[in-house]
Design a protein around this motif. Structure first.
Motif, PDB file in Angstrom:
ATOM      1  N   MET A   1     -23.459  65.963  22.671  1.00 64.09           N
ATOM      2  CA  MET A   1     -22.344  66.193  21.778  1.00 64.09           C
ATOM      3  C   MET A   1     -21.347  65.068  21.970  1.00 64.09           C
ATOM      4  N   GLY A   2     -20.952  64.446  20.863  1.00 69.45           N
ATOM      5  CA  GLY A   2     -20.006  63.352  20.930  1.00 69.45           C
ATOM      6  C   GLY A   2     -18.600  63.831  21.231  1.00 69.45           C
ATOM      7  N   SER A   3     -17.765  62.893  21.634  1.00 69.41           N
ATOM      8  CA  SER A   3     -16.387  63.211  22.000  1.00 69.41           C
ATOM      9  C   SER A   3     -15.633  63.856  20.836  1.00 69.41           C
ATOM     10  N   LYS A   4     -15.809  63.305  19.644  1.00 65.68           N
ATOM     11  CA  LYS A   4     -15.117  63.845  18.464  1.00 65.68           C
ATOM     12  C   LYS A   4     -15.619  65.251  18.161  1.00 65.68           C
TER      13      LYS A   4
ATOM     14  N   ASN B   1     -14.154  67.646  20.731  1.00 67.27           N
ATOM     15  CA  ASN B   1     -12.740  67.915  20.430  1.00 67.27           C
ATOM     16  C   ASN B   1     -12.610  68.914  19.278  1.00 67.27           C
ATOM     17  N   THR B   2     -13.401  68.722  18.242  1.00 66.46           N
ATOM     18  CA  THR B   2     -13.365  69.622  17.089  1.00 66.46           C
ATOM     19  C   THR B   2     -13.800  71.022  17.488  1.00 66.46           C
ATOM     20  N   TRP B   3     -14.863  71.110  18.278  1.00 67.32           N
ATOM     21  CA  TRP B   3     -15.360  72.413  18.713  1.00 67.32           C
ATOM     22  C   TRP B   3     -14.303  73.147  19.537  1.00 67.32           C
ATOM     23  N   VAL B   4     -13.695  72.447  20.502  1.00 67.57           N
ATOM     24  CA  VAL B   4     -12.663  73.064  21.342  1.00 67.57           C
ATOM     25  C   VAL B   4     -11.470  73.482  20.478  1.00 67.57           C
ATOM     26  N   SER B   5     -11.073  72.635  19.552  1.00 61.43           N
ATOM     27  CA  SER B   5      -9.954  72.948  18.668  1.00 61.43           C
ATOM     28  C   SER B   5     -10.241  74.203  17.851  1.00 61.43           C
TER      29      SER B   5
ATOM     30  N   MET C   1      -8.291  77.900  18.027  1.00 65.49           N
ATOM     31  CA  MET C   1      -7.735  78.582  16.858  1.00 65.49           C
ATOM     32  C   MET C   1      -8.144  80.051  16.858  1.00 65.49           C
ATOM     33  N   VAL C   2      -9.377  80.323  17.230  1.00 61.42           N
ATOM     34  CA  VAL C   2      -9.855  81.704  17.276  1.00 61.42           C
ATOM     35  C   VAL C   2      -9.195  82.463  18.423  1.00 61.42           C
ATOM     36  N   LEU C   3      -9.120  81.834  19.600  1.00 59.43           N
ATOM     37  CA  LEU C   3      -8.598  82.511  20.784  1.00 59.43           C
ATOM     38  C   LEU C   3      -7.077  82.655  20.784  1.00 59.43           C
ATOM     39  N   LEU C   4      -6.377  81.591  20.354  1.00 59.47           N
ATOM     40  CA  LEU C   4      -4.924  81.571  20.461  1.00 59.47           C
ATOM     41  C   LEU C   4      -4.189  81.631  19.125  1.00 59.47           C
ATOM     42  N   GLY C   5      -4.899  81.285  18.068  1.00 58.43           N
ATOM     43  CA  GLY C   5      -4.244  81.238  16.767  1.00 58.43           C
ATOM     44  C   GLY C   5      -3.616  79.889  16.475  1.00 58.43           C
ATOM     45  N   TYR C   6      -3.750  78.944  17.378  1.00 60.77           N
ATOM     46  CA  TYR C   6      -3.249  77.587  17.167  1.00 60.77           C
ATOM     47  C   TYR C   6      -4.055  76.616  18.025  1.00 60.77           C
ATOM     48  N   SER C   7      -3.917  75.350  17.698  1.00 58.66           N
ATOM     49  CA  SER C   7      -4.581  74.308  18.475  1.00 58.66           C
ATOM     50  C   SER C   7      -3.738  73.047  18.408  1.00 58.66           C
ATOM     51  N   GLN C   8      -3.586  72.382  19.550  1.00 63.53           N
ATOM     52  CA  GLN C   8      -2.864  71.122  19.612  1.00 63.53           C
ATOM     53  C   GLN C   8      -3.760  70.098  20.300  1.00 63.53           C
ATOM     54  N   THR C   9      -3.678  68.874  19.854  1.00 62.48           N
ATOM     55  CA  THR C   9      -4.503  67.801  20.382  1.00 62.48           C
ATOM     56  C   THR C   9      -4.363  67.663  21.892  1.00 62.48           C
ATOM     57  N   ASP C  10      -3.142  67.731  22.395  1.00 61.18           N
ATOM     58  CA  ASP C  10      -2.916  67.587  23.836  1.00 61.18           C
ATOM     59  C   ASP C  10      -3.554  68.734  24.624  1.00 61.18           C
ATOM     60  N   VAL C  11      -3.514  69.933  24.066  1.00 58.88           N
ATOM     61  CA  VAL C  11      -4.129  71.084  24.732  1.00 58.88           C
ATOM     62  C   VAL C  11      -5.644  70.922  24.760  1.00 58.88           C
ATOM     63  N   VAL C  12      -6.206  70.459  23.660  1.00 57.84           N
ATOM     64  CA  VAL C  12      -7.648  70.224  23.584  1.00 57.84           C
ATOM     65  C   VAL C  12      -8.070  69.217  24.648  1.00 57.84           C
ATOM     66  N   LYS C  13      -7.369  68.096  24.723  1.00 59.91           N
ATOM     67  CA  LYS C  13      -7.693  67.062  25.710  1.00 59.91           C
ATOM     68  C   LYS C  13      -7.541  67.590  27.134  1.00 59.91           C
ATOM     69  N   TYR C  14      -6.481  68.369  27.354  1.00 60.02           N
ATOM     70  CA  TYR C  14      -6.238  68.945  28.679  1.00 60.02           C
ATOM     71  C   TYR C  14      -7.375  69.872  29.100  1.00 60.02           C
ATOM     72  N   LEU C  15      -7.804  70.745  28.194  1.00 58.92           N
ATOM     73  CA  LEU C  15      -8.873  71.687  28.524  1.00 58.92           C
ATOM     74  C   LEU C  15     -10.207  70.982  28.760  1.00 58.92           C
TER      75      LEU C  15
ATOM     76  N   ARG D   1     -20.844  72.183  27.742  1.00 57.31           N
ATOM     77  CA  ARG D   1     -20.820  71.109  26.744  1.00 57.31           C
ATOM     78  C   ARG D   1     -20.210  69.797  27.232  1.00 57.31           C
ATOM     79  N   VAL D   2     -19.302  69.856  28.202  1.00 53.11           N
ATOM     80  CA  VAL D   2     -18.645  68.612  28.615  1.00 53.11           C
ATOM     81  C   VAL D   2     -19.599  67.743  29.431  1.00 53.11           C
ATOM     82  N   PRO D   3     -19.516  66.449  29.204  1.00 56.09           N
ATOM     83  CA  PRO D   3     -20.359  65.543  29.999  1.00 56.09           C
ATOM     84  C   PRO D   3     -19.875  65.481  31.439  1.00 56.09           C
ATOM     85  N   ARG D   4     -20.811  65.388  32.351  1.00 55.19           N
ATOM     86  CA  ARG D   4     -20.509  65.313  33.780  1.00 55.19           C
ATOM     87  C   ARG D   4     -21.252  64.144  34.394  1.00 55.19           C
ATOM     88  N   LYS D   5     -20.640  63.577  35.419  1.00 65.45           N
ATOM     89  CA  LYS D   5     -21.290  62.475  36.114  1.00 65.45           C
ATOM     90  C   LYS D   5     -22.148  62.965  37.263  1.00 65.45           C
TER      91      LYS D   5
END
Length: 100
Positions: free
Chosen positions: A1-4, A7-11, A15-29, A67-71
C-alpha cells in the motif's frame, strides 16, 4: 500500500471513528503505528488520543498496524495470526482425533 493510499485509508477510518479527520492526526497515527511493537500497544496510543475502547478501535489498531511498512524483519500480523491458527488446529486435532 502506497503512502498516499495509507493516508487516505487512515483518514477515512478516522471519519468513521471520530467524525472528523485532520492531516496532522493521520500522520501522527501512522507514525505511532510504525513505532508500536504490537496492535495492543497501538490501542493504548489510540486511547491516549481520545478514542474510546471498543471493537472498532481495536480493529482499527490491528488494521493500521498490519498496513504500515516496517523495517523490522519480524513476523507481521497476518503471519502471526496464521501461526496461531495452525497451532490451534494442531491442539484441536490432539484433543479430538478423527476416528474413522
Amino acid at each position: 500500500m502506497g503512502s498516499k493510499d495509507l493516508n487516505t485509508w487512515v483518514s477515512d477510518k478516522l471519519m468513521v471513528l471520530l467524525g472528523y479527520s485532520q492531516t496532522d492526526v493521520v500522520k501522527y497515527l501512522i507514525a505511532k503505528a510504525k513505532k508500536s511493537e504490537s496492535p495492543d500497544e497501538l490501542v493504548g496510543e489510540l486511547l491516549d488520543c481520545g478514542l474510546s475502547l471498543s471493537g472498532d478501535t481495536r480493529a482499527f489498531a490491528e488494521e493500521i498496524y498490519a498496513r504500515v511498512p516496517r523495517k523490522t524483519t519480524g513476523v507481521n500480523l497476518y503471519q502471526q495470526q496464521e501461526a496461531e491458527a495452525a497451532l490451534l488446529l494442531k491442539k484441536q486435532k490432539k484433543k479430538f482425533p478423527f476416528r474413522g
